[in-house]
Design a protein around this motif. Sequence first.
Motif, PDB file in Angstrom:
ATOM      1  N   THR A   1       0.828  -1.218   0.000  1.00  0.00           N
ATOM      2  CA  THR A   1       0.000   0.000   0.000  1.00  0.00           C
ATOM      3  C   THR A   1       0.860   1.265   0.000  1.00  0.00           C
ATOM      4  O   THR A   1       0.454   2.320   0.488  1.00  0.00           O
ATOM      5  CB  THR A   1      -0.993   0.046   1.181  1.00  0.00           C
ATOM      6  OG1 THR A   1      -0.276   0.212   2.410  1.00  0.00           O
ATOM      7  CG2 THR A   1      -1.825  -1.238   1.246  1.00  0.00           C
TER       8      THR A   1
ATOM      9  N   PRO B   1      -8.747  -5.757  -0.951  1.00  0.00           N
ATOM     10  CA  PRO B   1      -8.779  -5.494   0.489  1.00  0.00           C
ATOM     11  C   PRO B   1     -10.220  -5.297   0.976  1.00  0.00           C
ATOM     12  O   PRO B   1     -11.093  -4.850   0.238  1.00  0.00           O
ATOM     13  CB  PRO B   1      -7.979  -4.190   0.641  1.00  0.00           C
ATOM     14  CG  PRO B   1      -7.206  -4.058  -0.630  1.00  0.00           C
ATOM     15  CD  PRO B   1      -8.016  -4.710  -1.693  1.00  0.00           C
TER      16      PRO B   1
ATOM     17  N   THR C   1      -6.736   0.218   3.389  1.00  0.00           N
ATOM     18  CA  THR C   1      -5.940  -0.492   2.393  1.00  0.00           C
ATOM     19  C   THR C   1      -6.554  -0.351   1.008  1.00  0.00           C
ATOM     20  O   THR C   1      -5.839  -0.252   0.011  1.00  0.00           O
ATOM     21  CB  THR C   1      -5.834  -1.984   2.763  1.00  0.00           C
ATOM     22  OG1 THR C   1      -5.321  -2.094   4.096  1.00  0.00           O
ATOM     23  CG2 THR C   1      -4.885  -2.713   1.822  1.00  0.00           C
TER      24      THR C   1
ATOM     25  N   SER D   1      -5.363   2.176  -1.674  1.00  0.00           N
ATOM     26  CA  SER D   1      -4.208   1.944  -2.548  1.00  0.00           C
ATOM     27  C   SER D   1      -4.612   1.273  -3.848  1.00  0.00           C
ATOM     28  O   SER D   1      -3.785   1.112  -4.747  1.00  0.00           O
ATOM     29  CB  SER D   1      -3.156   1.092  -1.834  1.00  0.00           C
ATOM     30  OG  SER D   1      -3.625  -0.219  -1.622  1.00  0.00           O
TER      31      SER D   1
END
Length: 203
Positions: A29, A43, A48, A51
């Motif tokens: 990330t 995710p 997360t 990202s």
Amino acid sequence: MTDIAGFPTGRFFEIRARGTNNVLLTYGTSVQDGAQIQLWARPTDKTTLRSAAFFIDRNGVLVHAASGHNVDVVDNVLVIRARRPFYNETDPWSHAPARFSYRDSQIQIAFNDNPALPSTSEKIYPNDSWRNTRFVLARDSPVRPGLSLHPASDFTAWAPKVLFTPFAHYGTTINKDWAVVPEGQTGTTVDARTTWDLIPLNS
């Protein structure tokens, strides 16, 4: 809503490998200049998932939302890159970013400049094959990502010392199951390994 180069405008989206729950996101990330972009299971936590968010800007540049960096290719590794000043002469530290388009469920890649650094250019793109080859983003590819530690001479002739830092991906290894690379194609058949879905992210 209009689109640019096949990508939707005015929204964030994730790029999912068709038929899977795997998405493109940065390694660990990271938002660091040069961080790899790889496949990973989608995710579940919002932090997360940031990202894995991308957007297309008004100039048609594919951007990693969390970092604000361009999506680019260095050697044959998909990375995020900080924007750099334009030079009259092409140089490997400040080359124009790769051009991405979304057509027929494929992410096509074209290069304005050689994406490879001097020490790896001929090995990865022999005879300047980056100029005329039709590249698509592929997973499970026989092409291995060129993750190598580059000599300082690949940069120091161009990069200002006060600003220069090595790219984050140098010297790193990546599991081939999660690697994505530009893969040259000669035919018109669409390989399932090169198909992607753009999934709008909720605001």
